[in-house]
Design a protein around this motif. Structure first.
Motif, PDB file in Angstrom:
ATOM      1  N   ASN A  17      -2.144  -5.662   2.624  1.00 57.84           N
ATOM      2  CA  ASN A  17      -3.405  -5.393   1.932  1.00 57.84           C
ATOM      3  C   ASN A  17      -4.328  -6.601   1.923  1.00 57.84           C
ATOM      4  O   ASN A  17      -5.559  -6.451   1.970  1.00 57.84           O
ATOM      5  N   SER A  33      -3.042  -3.516  -3.503  1.00 56.69           N
ATOM      6  CA  SER A  33      -2.526  -4.864  -3.769  1.00 56.69           C
ATOM      7  C   SER A  33      -1.932  -4.933  -5.178  1.00 56.69           C
ATOM      8  O   SER A  33      -0.860  -5.529  -5.391  1.00 56.69           O
ATOM      9  N   ALA A  53       1.264  -3.099  -5.068  1.00 59.81           N
ATOM     10  CA  ALA A  53       2.293  -3.860  -4.354  1.00 59.81           C
ATOM     11  C   ALA A  53       2.919  -4.927  -5.252  1.00 59.81           C
ATOM     12  O   ALA A  53       4.121  -5.199  -5.164  1.00 59.81           O
ATOM     13  N   LEU A  54       2.127  -5.529  -6.124  1.00 56.65           N
ATOM     14  CA  LEU A  54       2.664  -6.530  -7.032  1.00 56.65           C
ATOM     15  C   LEU A  54       3.704  -5.936  -7.971  1.00 56.65           C
ATOM     16  O   LEU A  54       4.619  -6.625  -8.436  1.00 56.65           O
ATOM     17  N   ARG A  61       6.287  -5.985  -3.153  1.00 53.33           N
ATOM     18  CA  ARG A  61       5.499  -7.174  -2.872  1.00 53.33           C
ATOM     19  C   ARG A  61       5.295  -7.472  -1.388  1.00 53.33           C
ATOM     20  O   ARG A  61       4.264  -8.042  -1.019  1.00 53.33           O
ATOM     21  N   SER A 108       4.303  -5.533   0.769  1.00 52.12           N
ATOM     22  CA  SER A 108       3.097  -4.808   1.171  1.00 52.12           C
ATOM     23  C   SER A 108       1.821  -5.569   0.807  1.00 52.12           C
ATOM     24  O   SER A 108       0.743  -5.245   1.305  1.00 52.12           O
ATOM     25  N   LEU A 109       1.960  -6.572  -0.055  1.00 54.26           N
ATOM     26  CA  LEU A 109       0.784  -7.333  -0.475  1.00 54.26           C
ATOM     27  C   LEU A 109       0.117  -7.994   0.725  1.00 54.26           C
ATOM     28  O   LEU A 109      -1.119  -8.051   0.809  1.00 54.26           O
ATOM     29  N   TRP A 110       0.924  -8.479   1.673  1.00 52.99           N
ATOM     30  CA  TRP A 110       0.356  -9.167   2.833  1.00 52.99           C
ATOM     31  C   TRP A 110      -0.448  -8.213   3.713  1.00 52.99           C
ATOM     32  O   TRP A 110      -1.472  -8.606   4.287  1.00 52.99           O
ATOM     33  N   SER A 130      -0.237   1.372   2.403  1.00 51.06           N
ATOM     34  CA  SER A 130      -0.801   0.092   2.822  1.00 51.06           C
ATOM     35  C   SER A 130      -0.964   0.046   4.333  1.00 51.06           C
ATOM     36  O   SER A 130      -1.994  -0.410   4.857  1.00 51.06           O
TER      37      SER A 130
END
Length: 350
Positions: free
Chosen positions: A79, A65, A68-69, A73, A75-77, A22
């Motif tokens: 992406n 994304s 990451a879920l 999680r 790392s979601l931000w 990411s």
């Protein structure tokens, strides 16, 4: 008393991979932004990135994304930020509130001038459909490029209009028009446009109908052994120099004739507004879509593709530009497949 706050565990295994990828993807996206808006066509890599489809730059962030879920999680931000950068500046999203052009105040009773520009591709594959879409915008002026031979059906769609046809350029208007100059350029030894004067109800206006050389011819050599030896890069640099020379020639011809008349420049520029080549020559003019357009406004290529989704354009290379004394009230891009370009329409007032 011992703290009840638990330490955040370091990502391990799949989580660590997602986190690292990411971050790497975000760095790549930022690098693409730099190539597009800082380097641009000053370097062959920037030139290639400028004209390639840009939507694929968002695919890694979508995949990461989802990963990451499942595994990491936080790392979601990262992406989501990557996706925002792709969907916004990289894909060149436009909306009036994003425009940095000052608002021009015109009288409330100012007579608007509606203009449509279209590359007709020699009236193929379906000029009748293109004309129907042009007519839907209720234009006062229509400028066509690649208009080889007499345009068919225009008598039916624009009865009683004033018309002027020179080389591959056709201009029709509700108001009287006259030829001011042909734009014969030395860079590629070809007619690259025409200048006409339109006698509008509020006075004469100078309009340039242009078709600049495509970058595609230079980019075709960027493959094979010549790319490894550096010859392809050298050839592309030489071709780009000619393209810039042609662009400067056209602007020079326009400036020789514009005088104190309001200026409108339309056509197939074969260059996106983000390009350094475009900005160097045309950046002082208002881009109607940048001022009043909403969305991406891609105009080309509208045709079957071998390695891309057919009829899904990825470049906004057709423009309507105007001098600072115009107020841009509307700008829209067509949707029909009457040519390999979508038409572009704008309403101006002064």
């Amino acid at each position: 008393m011992a703290s009840s706050v638990r330490p955040v565990p370091r990502p391990r295994g799949a989580a660590r991979v997602v986190w690292a990828l990411s971050g790497l993807n975000l760095a790549i996206v930022v690098g693409v932004l730099i190539l597009l808006f800082v380097v641009s066509e000053r370097w062959w890599v920037g030139t290639a990135v400028t004209y390639l489809p840009r939507l694929p730059w968002g695919v890694p962030a979508v995949v990461l994304s989802a990963a990451a879920l499942i595994w990491h999680r936080p790392s979601l931000w990262i992406n989501l930020l990557s996706l925002l950068l792709v969907a916004g500046p990289i894909l060149e999203f436009r909306a009036p509130f994003l425009s940095d052009h000052p608002t021009v105040v015109v009288p409330a009773d100012a007579v608007p001038l509606r203009i449509v520009s279209a590359n007709t591709q020699g009236y193929k594959p379906d000029f009748a459909s293109l004309l129907q879409e042009i007519a839907r915008f209720k234009p006062d002026v229509v400028a066509l490029q690649e208009a080889r031979g007499t345009p068919p059906l225009v008598d039916d769609v624009f009865p009683g209009w004033h018309r002027l046809h020179v080389d591959y350029y056709w201009v029709g208007s509700r108001y009287p028009i006259k030829l001011v100059a042909k734009c014969d350029t030395e860079a590629f030894d070809r007619p690259a446009g025409i200048l006409v004067e339109i006698e509008t109800p509020q006075g004469p206006v100078l309009l340039a109908d242009l078709h600049q050389m495509t970058a595609r011819r230079g980019l075709k050599g960027m493959a094979g052994s010549e790319l490894l030896t550096g010859a392809a890069q050298s050839d592309l640099d030489g071709f780009q120099t000619l393209r810039q020379f042609e662009s400067d020639e056209l602007r020079g011809i326009i400036q020789q004739h514009v005088g104190d008349r309001p200026l409108i420049v339309v056509g197939d520029f074969n260059t996106p507004a983000s390009s350094s080549l475009f900005q160097q020559t045309w950046g002082d003019l208002q881009s109607a879509y940048d001022v009043a357009g909403v969305g991406y406004g891609y105009t080309s290529p509208v045709k079957p593709q071998k390695y891309w989704v057919s009829y899904l354009p990825w470049a906004r290379i057709d423009h309507i530009l105007c001098s600072a004394d115009w107020q841009v009230r509307m700008c829209q891009v067509g949707r029909r497949r009457g040519s390999d370009h979508h038409c572009i329409a704008a309403e101006l007032a002064r």
